[in-house]
Scaffold this motif. Structure first.
Motif, PDB file in Angstrom:
ATOM      1  N   SER A  84      54.623 112.522  86.621  1.00 42.54           N
ATOM      2  CA  SER A  84      55.061 111.213  85.470  1.00 42.54           C
ATOM      3  C   SER A  84      55.676 111.836  84.645  1.00 42.54           C
ATOM      4  N   LEU A  85      56.576 110.713  84.139  1.00 49.11           N
ATOM      5  CA  LEU A  85      57.516 111.149  82.591  1.00 49.11           C
ATOM      6  C   LEU A  85      56.503 109.612  82.174  1.00 49.11           C
ATOM      7  N   GLY A  86      55.573 110.037  81.296  1.00 51.04           N
ATOM      8  CA  GLY A  86      55.865 109.170  79.777  1.00 51.04           C
ATOM      9  C   GLY A  86      56.358 109.770  78.485  1.00 51.04           C
ATOM     10  N   VAL A  87      56.939 107.857  78.351  1.00 53.97           N
ATOM     11  CA  VAL A  87      57.844 107.942  77.822  1.00 53.97           C
ATOM     12  C   VAL A  87      57.905 107.608  75.871  1.00 53.97           C
ATOM     13  N   GLY A  88      58.139 107.774  74.914  1.00 51.06           N
ATOM     14  CA  GLY A  88      57.573 106.786  73.898  1.00 51.06           C
ATOM     15  C   GLY A  88      58.517 107.341  73.003  1.00 51.06           C
ATOM     16  N   PHE A  89      58.598 106.730  71.579  1.00 46.80           N
ATOM     17  CA  PHE A  89      59.457 106.113  70.613  1.00 46.80           C
ATOM     18  C   PHE A  89      59.415 106.999  69.377  1.00 46.80           C
ATOM     19  N   GLY A  90      58.310 107.717  69.184  1.00 43.88           N
ATOM     20  CA  GLY A  90      58.165 109.145  68.240  1.00 43.88           C
ATOM     21  C   GLY A  90      57.669 107.839  67.080  1.00 43.88           C
ATOM     22  N   TRP A  91      57.215 108.643  66.275  1.00 40.69           N
ATOM     23  CA  TRP A  91      56.604 109.081  64.739  1.00 40.69           C
ATOM     24  C   TRP A  91      57.330 109.663  63.292  1.00 40.69           C
ATOM     25  N   ASN A  92      58.206 110.744  63.618  1.00 38.66           N
ATOM     26  CA  ASN A  92      57.976 111.185  62.966  1.00 38.66           C
ATOM     27  C   ASN A  92      60.552 111.193  62.516  1.00 38.66           C
ATOM     28  N   LYS A  93      59.912 110.680  61.583  1.00 45.50           N
ATOM     29  CA  LYS A  93      61.434 109.825  61.197  1.00 45.50           C
ATOM     30  C   LYS A  93      62.916 111.556  60.891  1.00 45.50           C
ATOM     31  N   GLU A  94      61.865 112.341  59.921  1.00 45.78           N
ATOM     32  CA  GLU A  94      62.732 112.957  59.398  1.00 45.78           C
ATOM     33  C   GLU A  94      62.934 114.298  61.777  1.00 45.78           C
ATOM     34  N   GLU A  95      61.654 114.084  61.512  1.00 44.40           N
ATOM     35  CA  GLU A  95      62.446 115.276  63.017  1.00 44.40           C
ATOM     36  C   GLU A  95      63.499 114.344  64.480  1.00 44.40           C
ATOM     37  N   ALA A  96      62.933 112.974  64.320  1.00 46.48           N
ATOM     38  CA  ALA A  96      63.896 112.281  64.978  1.00 46.48           C
ATOM     39  C   ALA A  96      65.578 112.213  64.511  1.00 46.48           C
ATOM     40  N   ALA A  97      65.709 111.947  62.545  1.00 49.46           N
ATOM     41  CA  ALA A  97      67.294 112.510  62.043  1.00 49.46           C
ATOM     42  C   ALA A  97      67.673 113.096  62.220  1.00 49.46           C
ATOM     43  N   ASP A  98      67.223 114.418  63.042  1.00 46.57           N
ATOM     44  CA  ASP A  98      67.855 115.704  63.184  1.00 46.57           C
ATOM     45  C   ASP A  98      68.554 116.254  64.112  1.00 46.57           C
ATOM     46  N   HIS A  99      67.972 114.855  65.015  1.00 48.79           N
ATOM     47  CA  HIS A  99      68.312 114.714  66.580  1.00 48.79           C
ATOM     48  C   HIS A  99      69.488 113.682  66.988  1.00 48.79           C
ATOM     49  N   GLY A 100      69.287 113.089  65.604  1.00 50.96           N
ATOM     50  CA  GLY A 100      70.897 112.191  65.276  1.00 50.96           C
ATOM     51  C   GLY A 100      70.517 110.932  65.192  1.00 50.96           C
ATOM     52  N   VAL A 101      69.245 110.451  65.532  1.00 54.32           N
ATOM     53  CA  VAL A 101      68.376 109.015  66.261  1.00 54.32           C
ATOM     54  C   VAL A 101      68.296 108.493  64.779  1.00 54.32           C
ATOM     55  N   GLU A 102      69.315 107.296  65.365  1.00 50.33           N
ATOM     56  CA  GLU A 102      68.583 106.245  63.812  1.00 50.33           C
ATOM     57  C   GLU A 102      67.892 105.380  64.127  1.00 50.33           C
ATOM     58  N   TRP A 103      66.555 105.339  62.914  1.00 47.33           N
ATOM     59  CA  TRP A 103      64.975 104.806  63.331  1.00 47.33           C
ATOM     60  C   TRP A 103      65.216 103.490  63.735  1.00 47.33           C
ATOM     61  N   SER A 104      65.775 102.850  63.428  1.00 50.15           N
ATOM     62  CA  SER A 104      65.642 102.002  63.375  1.00 50.15           C
ATOM     63  C   SER A 104      65.859 100.677  65.223  1.00 50.15           C
ATOM     64  N   SER A 105      67.047 102.179  65.759  1.00 53.48           N
ATOM     65  CA  SER A 105      68.186 102.245  66.499  1.00 53.48           C
ATOM     66  C   SER A 105      66.481 102.686  68.051  1.00 53.48           C
TER      67      SER A 105
END
Length: 280
Positions: free
Chosen positions: A113-134
């Motif tokens: 099963s693939l569970g998909v989520g959106f995350g809570w840690n803005k710093e982690e996401a930013a290091d992956h180049g993710v713009e948090w609001s989108s």
């Protein structure tokens, strides 16, 4: 009711192989593992589940990659269901994830099963180049791209955030279309619209407030023309009590994922002993 567990498997805990064997031998239904690639020391994001000192739990920065952990678990089991709860898809190349997920589903005979989520840690996401609001729109786009790769025939996808040419991409998910896909996140119109479009169901954290939220999801699901009997709601990371489990049964819940402590091996095995009362 099927009983699975979620465990934060790290370099300091029980191994995926040992835990998977124990779960299958004891009669548990499944093993789910979380994902974080890293936890930046610099932190502006409040940790939603801080300890008494307000610190992020130690295990968050030590997690074994979920695909690696579940591949090990799959090799020593034949019945145990295996899930990621949850993969932070915005932080990944969707073409690679489509291959990883379909491959794991294939080698397990459809036990993934693939569970998909959106995350809570803005710093982690930013290091992956993710713009948090989108990030939610990004996840939706990546799921659409992945489903194009999983399609029976070569299918092109042109999205806002990514594209893929019509391609030969095997193996395919065992059941066709996609592996079992469950979404994590707080109840709300945005999440429920994602579930309705590409999910098989919802992983509500702790299973809280389901009396209020479950009817809303069911209504959205049915209004989209999806089979009412196909919706799967699986309370996730539950601290079980007889009363809580009775409420789930009353609501028609058929599967629950219990939260194991992030402990050394002996502590995790004691937790399985405690959970045995909920096995039927």
């Amino acid at each position: 009711m099927r009983i699975a567990v979620t465990a934060a498997l790290t370099d300091e805990t029980i191994t995926p192989v040992r835990l998977a064997k124990e779960l299958e031998e004891r009669g548990f239904d499944g093993l789910w593992v979380p994902e974080h690639t890293h936890i930046p020391v610099e932190r502006a994001t409040p940790f939603p589940y801080a300890d008494e000192n307000g610190e992020v739990a130690r295990w968050y920065g030590r997690l074994i990659d979920p695909f690696v952990a579940l591949a090990q678990a799959s090799a020593v089991t034949s019945r145990l269901h295996l899930g990621i709860g949850v993969l932070l898809l915005a932080q990944h190349d969707p073409i690679v994830v489509a291959k990883q997920a379909a491959s794991l589903d294939h080698v397990t005979g459809g036990r993934f099963s693939l569970g998909v989520g959106f995350g809570w840690n803005k710093e982690e996401a930013a290091d992956h180049g993710v713009e948090w609001s989108s990030r939610r729109d990004l996840v939706l786009d990546r799921m659409r791209l992945m489903r194009a790769l999983w399609a029976d025939e070569p299918t092109e996808y042109k999205g806002v955030y990514g594209s893929v040419r019509a391609s030969v991409a095997y193996p395919k998910p065992v059941r066709g279309g996609s592996p079992r896909t469950m979404l994590g996140g707080a109840a709300g119109p945005k999440l429920f619209s994602h579930i309705v479009e590409y999910g098989d169901g919802w992983l509500p954290l702790k299973g809280a407030d389901l009396r209020e939220t479950l009817p809303v999801l069911r209504t959205a699901w049915e209004e989209a023309g999806r089979d009412p009997e196909a919706l799967q709601v699986v309370p996730y990371a539950v601290d079980p009590t007889p009363e809580r489990m009775a409420v789930f049964a009353e609501l028609g819940i058929e599967e629950v994922v219990l939260l194991m402590p992030a402990d050394e091996e002996s502590g995790m095995l004691r937790a399985l002993d405690d959970f045995a009362r909920y096995l039927h």
